[in-house]
Motif scaffolding. Structure first.
Motif, PDB file in Angstrom:
ATOM      1  N   THR A   1       0.823  -1.225   0.000  1.00  0.00           N
ATOM      2  CA  THR A   1       0.000   0.000   0.000  1.00  0.00           C
ATOM      3  C   THR A   1       0.849   1.263   0.000  1.00  0.00           C
ATOM      4  O   THR A   1       0.636   2.151  -0.864  1.00  0.00           O
ATOM      5  CB  THR A   1      -0.950  -0.023   1.204  1.00  0.00           C
ATOM      6  N   PRO A   2       1.819   1.422   0.902  1.00  0.00           N
ATOM      7  CA  PRO A   2       2.610   2.670   0.835  1.00  0.00           C
ATOM      8  C   PRO A   2       3.442   2.780  -0.432  1.00  0.00           C
ATOM      9  O   PRO A   2       3.651   3.894  -0.931  1.00  0.00           O
ATOM     10  CB  PRO A   2       3.499   2.586   2.078  1.00  0.00           C
ATOM     11  N   ILE A   3       3.920   1.628  -0.943  1.00  0.00           N
ATOM     12  CA  ILE A   3       4.681   1.688  -2.191  1.00  0.00           C
ATOM     13  C   ILE A   3       3.788   2.193  -3.317  1.00  0.00           C
ATOM     14  O   ILE A   3       4.197   3.044  -4.137  1.00  0.00           O
ATOM     15  CB  ILE A   3       5.267   0.312  -2.520  1.00  0.00           C
ATOM     16  N   THR A   4       2.564   1.692  -3.367  1.00  0.00           N
ATOM     17  CA  THR A   4       1.625   2.128  -4.406  1.00  0.00           C
ATOM     18  C   THR A   4       1.289   3.606  -4.258  1.00  0.00           C
ATOM     19  O   THR A   4       1.213   4.362  -5.246  1.00  0.00           O
ATOM     20  CB  THR A   4       0.343   1.281  -4.337  1.00  0.00           C
ATOM     21  N   VAL A   5       1.083   4.056  -2.996  1.00  0.00           N
ATOM     22  CA  VAL A   5       0.755   5.470  -2.759  1.00  0.00           C
ATOM     23  C   VAL A   5       1.916   6.362  -3.184  1.00  0.00           C
ATOM     24  O   VAL A   5       1.720   7.388  -3.868  1.00  0.00           O
ATOM     25  CB  VAL A   5       0.399   5.677  -1.273  1.00  0.00           C
ATOM     26  N   ILE A   6       3.144   5.975  -2.787  1.00  0.00           N
ATOM     27  CA  ILE A   6       4.311   6.789  -3.145  1.00  0.00           C
ATOM     28  C   ILE A   6       4.503   6.811  -4.657  1.00  0.00           C
ATOM     29  O   ILE A   6       4.788   7.873  -5.251  1.00  0.00           O
ATOM     30  CB  ILE A   6       5.557   6.248  -2.445  1.00  0.00           C
ATOM     31  N   ARG A   7       4.331   5.657  -5.307  1.00  0.00           N
ATOM     32  CA  ARG A   7       4.482   5.623  -6.760  1.00  0.00           C
ATOM     33  C   ARG A   7       3.445   6.530  -7.425  1.00  0.00           C
ATOM     34  O   ARG A   7       3.746   7.255  -8.388  1.00  0.00           O
ATOM     35  CB  ARG A   7       4.360   4.202  -7.273  1.00  0.00           C
ATOM     36  N   GLY A   8       2.207   6.502  -6.932  1.00  0.00           N
ATOM     37  CA  GLY A   8       1.166   7.354  -7.518  1.00  0.00           C
ATOM     38  C   GLY A   8       1.475   8.827  -7.372  1.00  0.00           C
ATOM     39  O   GLY A   8       1.302   9.608  -8.322  1.00  0.00           O
ATOM     40  N   HIS A   9       1.946   9.208  -6.191  1.00  0.00           N
ATOM     41  CA  HIS A   9       2.278  10.619  -5.990  1.00  0.00           C
ATOM     42  C   HIS A   9       3.496  11.036  -6.804  1.00  0.00           C
ATOM     43  O   HIS A   9       3.579  12.179  -7.294  1.00  0.00           O
ATOM     44  CB  HIS A   9       2.512  10.881  -4.501  1.00  0.00           C
ATOM     45  N   LEU A  10       4.452  10.148  -6.975  1.00  0.00           N
ATOM     46  CA  LEU A  10       5.607  10.466  -7.823  1.00  0.00           C
ATOM     47  C   LEU A  10       5.179  10.666  -9.271  1.00  0.00           C
ATOM     48  O   LEU A  10       5.663  11.570  -9.967  1.00  0.00           O
ATOM     49  CB  LEU A  10       6.652   9.364  -7.718  1.00  0.00           C
ATOM     50  N   ASP A  11       4.266   9.791  -9.736  1.00  0.00           N
ATOM     51  CA  ASP A  11       3.774   9.958 -11.107  1.00  0.00           C
ATOM     52  C   ASP A  11       3.054  11.291 -11.262  1.00  0.00           C
ATOM     53  O   ASP A  11       3.232  12.002 -12.273  1.00  0.00           O
ATOM     54  CB  ASP A  11       2.822   8.807 -11.448  1.00  0.00           C
ATOM     55  N   LEU A  12       2.239  11.639 -10.244  1.00  0.00           N
ATOM     56  CA  LEU A  12       1.520  12.907 -10.304  1.00  0.00           C
ATOM     57  C   LEU A  12       2.488  14.083 -10.256  1.00  0.00           C
ATOM     58  O   LEU A  12       2.339  15.072 -10.996  1.00  0.00           O
ATOM     59  CB  LEU A  12       0.537  12.988  -9.128  1.00  0.00           C
ATOM     60  N   LEU A  13       3.512  13.962  -9.402  1.00  0.00           N
ATOM     61  CA  LEU A  13       4.505  15.027  -9.304  1.00  0.00           C
ATOM     62  C   LEU A  13       5.279  15.162 -10.592  1.00  0.00           C
ATOM     63  O   LEU A  13       5.577  16.275 -11.055  1.00  0.00           O
ATOM     64  CB  LEU A  13       5.453  14.722  -8.138  1.00  0.00           C
ATOM     65  N   LEU A  14       5.588  14.029 -11.223  1.00  0.00           N
ATOM     66  CA  LEU A  14       6.348  14.070 -12.470  1.00  0.00           C
ATOM     67  C   LEU A  14       5.539  14.728 -13.582  1.00  0.00           C
ATOM     68  O   LEU A  14       6.068  15.485 -14.401  1.00  0.00           O
ATOM     69  CB  LEU A  14       6.762  12.656 -12.867  1.00  0.00           C
ATOM     70  N   VAL A  15       4.230  14.514 -13.595  1.00  0.00           N
ATOM     71  CA  VAL A  15       3.374  15.117 -14.627  1.00  0.00           C
ATOM     72  C   VAL A  15       3.264  16.615 -14.425  1.00  0.00           C
ATOM     73  O   VAL A  15       3.379  17.408 -15.374  1.00  0.00           O
ATOM     74  CB  VAL A  15       1.967  14.467 -14.599  1.00  0.00           C
ATOM     75  N   HIS A  16       3.071  17.064 -13.200  1.00  0.00           N
ATOM     76  CA  HIS A  16       2.902  18.501 -12.923  1.00  0.00           C
ATOM     77  C   HIS A  16       4.188  19.272 -13.120  1.00  0.00           C
ATOM     78  O   HIS A  16       4.161  20.450 -13.503  1.00  0.00           O
ATOM     79  CB  HIS A  16       2.398  18.698 -11.494  1.00  0.00           C
ATOM     80  N   LEU A  17       5.316  18.621 -12.833  1.00  0.00           N
ATOM     81  CA  LEU A  17       6.586  19.344 -12.917  1.00  0.00           C
ATOM     82  C   LEU A  17       7.390  18.992 -14.144  1.00  0.00           C
ATOM     83  O   LEU A  17       8.586  19.220 -14.203  1.00  0.00           O
ATOM     84  CB  LEU A  17       7.427  19.046 -11.662  1.00  0.00           C
ATOM     85  N   LEU A  18       6.701  18.411 -15.141  1.00  0.00           N
ATOM     86  CA  LEU A  18       7.429  17.922 -16.313  1.00  0.00           C
ATOM     87  C   LEU A  18       8.138  19.050 -17.041  1.00  0.00           C
ATOM     88  O   LEU A  18       9.278  18.896 -17.475  1.00  0.00           O
ATOM     89  CB  LEU A  18       6.448  17.227 -17.271  1.00  0.00           C
TER      90      LEU A  18
END
Length: 489
Positions: A272-289
């Protein structure tokens, strides 16, 4: 049937009875031999006393009077012999022999055994004795006890007699042997009865051990059988062992329950935390691309890769933890030919290599299709990581030629860098890697441990053969008979 007899003779009850029988048998043999020797010694002592008693009678006559004349015997040795033989009756196998001037005068009984006739060298030697002589002699095949008493009445020695009393031991010794034989038969019969009763008694004493063995053997499914306990009876060492075994089962039941809870919780809490962290990293990568420097994007990508690696590590560790559970395998009827072709098809999509399907075998086995696929694909992935595009990777399946295990062998052979001989056993352990590899593996060193666990769950094994610079071959042997504790789909 041979296995049952082999198990019977190797059982503790049988071995205890055999050792007990050996000890009793040796004790009986030693006792019978000792009894025979004691009886023989007593017989010899009794015969010697009887001989001495006869000599005492002769001595009394020598100092007495002739009943016919009323006068002392004097130098009339013949009269002494006549009176003694008239008054005394020999016992069975006893002989009185009177020798006068080197010749046989009279005997009682009159008929002597052939080996004691007047020409006997033994009697001739006794006729010349000057002092009382006693001894044991072997004449032919028979043993005799004798006592010779010389009588001299003339000072010049012109008249000399010798009184000899002889006892044959053959018949009396035979009586002893017959008595010992009867005793041996009785003791032997009693020993057989005692061993039979000992077998029953040993079985009752060892019954808690048999129950302990059956209980331990019945524990295949840790979810159902660990609640069994052995009844406690008595207060001896076996009872103490039973209590210790029951306590061990309590600890095992608690340990397995804790392990199941940990696996169930870990499979959820770790992912669960790995999935949450991965999701937030993906979201962060999209916003800060477009707004983040390349260095920041690289750092985010690196964290993403590490999270993927951690996710695979968690999955592998959970898989190894589940490998010892009875529900790890889900058995079904598997077509080996079709499965081998599917494995080859999946392997060719991993990387550009010279892929070869060496052979297949048309047979069906009971196995877990998904687990075997997982094991073989781990070997394929391992071969890909240690080969170049121009190298060859070969897959196949065949019936095993090993007489110790009858089953199917899946193998993966490559022409890569090979494995050092010192590493060929170590690489099957968790987190182990070959020391001669120059390539970076994306795994955590658990791939071969997972392959080994899957093979072991099927009741099979994994083997490797390799030469440096020539390549490696990994074999997964799956027996035809499925493990009893596995779940059949």
């Amino acid at each position: 049937m041979n296995w049952r007899w082999h198990k019977f003779f190797l059982s503790a009850q049988t071995r205890i009875l055999i050792w007990l029988g050996i000890l009793i048998f040796l004790s009986v043999v030693i006792s019978i031999f000792t009894i025979r020797q004691i009886l023989s010694a007593l017989l010899t002592e009794r015969v010697q006393r009887s001989l001495e008693q006869e000599i005492e009678e002769v001595q009394r006559l020598i100092g007495g009077r002739n009943p016919s004349t009323g006068e002392p015997f004097g130098d009339d040795i013949a009269s002494i012999f006549d009176v003694f033989l008239a008054r005394s009756v020999p016992e069975d196998d006893e002989f009185f022999i009177t020798l006068l001037n080197g010749e046989i005068y009279q005997t009682s009984p009159i008929a002597l055994p052939d080996r004691l006739n007047e020409r006997s060298s033994f009697l001739q030697s006794l006729a010349q004795v000057k002092h009382p002589q006693q001894g044991t002699k072997k004449i032919g095949w028979e043993t005799i006890i004798y006592l010779a008493y010389p009588i001299e009445t003339n000072g010049d020695g012109t008249s000399q007699g010798v009184f000899v009393v002889i006892q044959l031991l053959e018949n009396k010794q035979r009586e002893i042997d017959d008595a010992v034989l009867v005793a041996a038969k009785v003791i032997g019969l009693v020993m057989l009865v005692a061993l039979g009763l000992a077998w029953v008694a040993i079985g009752r004493v060892l019954s808690p051990l048999k129950l302990l063995t059956e209980t331990a053997r019945s524990i295949h499914d840790v979810t159902q059988n660990l609640d069994q306990r052995i009844p406690i009876r008595g207060a001896d060492e076996i009872t103490e062992l039973t209590m210790t075994f029951n306590q061990m089962l309590d600890r095992l039941q608690t340990s397995f329950a804790t392990q199941r809870e940990f696996i169930n919780d870990a499979s959820h809490e770790f992912q669960t935390p790995i999935t949450v962290i991965r999701g937030h990293l993906d979201l962060l990568l999209v916003h800060l691309l477009d707004q983040t420097a390349p260095e920041m994007r690289d750092a985010v990508n690196l964290m993403h890769d590490e999270l993927d690696r951690m996710s695979r590590l968690v999955d592998d560790l959970l898989l190894l933890a589940k490998a010892e559970r009875p529900d790890f395998l889900s058995l079904e009827l598997v077509d080996v030919d079709r499965l081998t072709q599917e494995l080859h098809a999946k392997a060719t999509a991993l990387a550009p290599r010279n892929w070869q399907l060496a052979s297949t075998v048309s047979i069906r086995i009971v196995a877990d299709r998904q687990r075997i696929t997982q094991a073989v694909m781990n070997l394929v992935q391992n071969a890909v990581e240690h080969t170049h595009p121009e190298d060859t990777i070969e897959l196949g399946s065949k019936l095993t030629e090993d007489p110790t295990i009858k089953g199917i062998c899946f193998w993966v052979r490559d022409t890569g860098i090979g494995i050092h001989p010192d590493d060929q056993v170590r690489i099957m352990q968790r987190f182990a890697r070959a020391t001669n590899t120059r390539r970076k593996s994306h795994g955590a060193g658990l791939g071969l441990a997972i392959v080994k666990a899957i093979a072991a769950a099927h009741g099979g094994r994994v083997s490797v053969s390799s030469k440096l610079g020539e390549g490696s071959q990994f074999n997964i042997t799956i027996p035809l008979d499925p493990p009893q504790e596995a779940t059949f789909r």
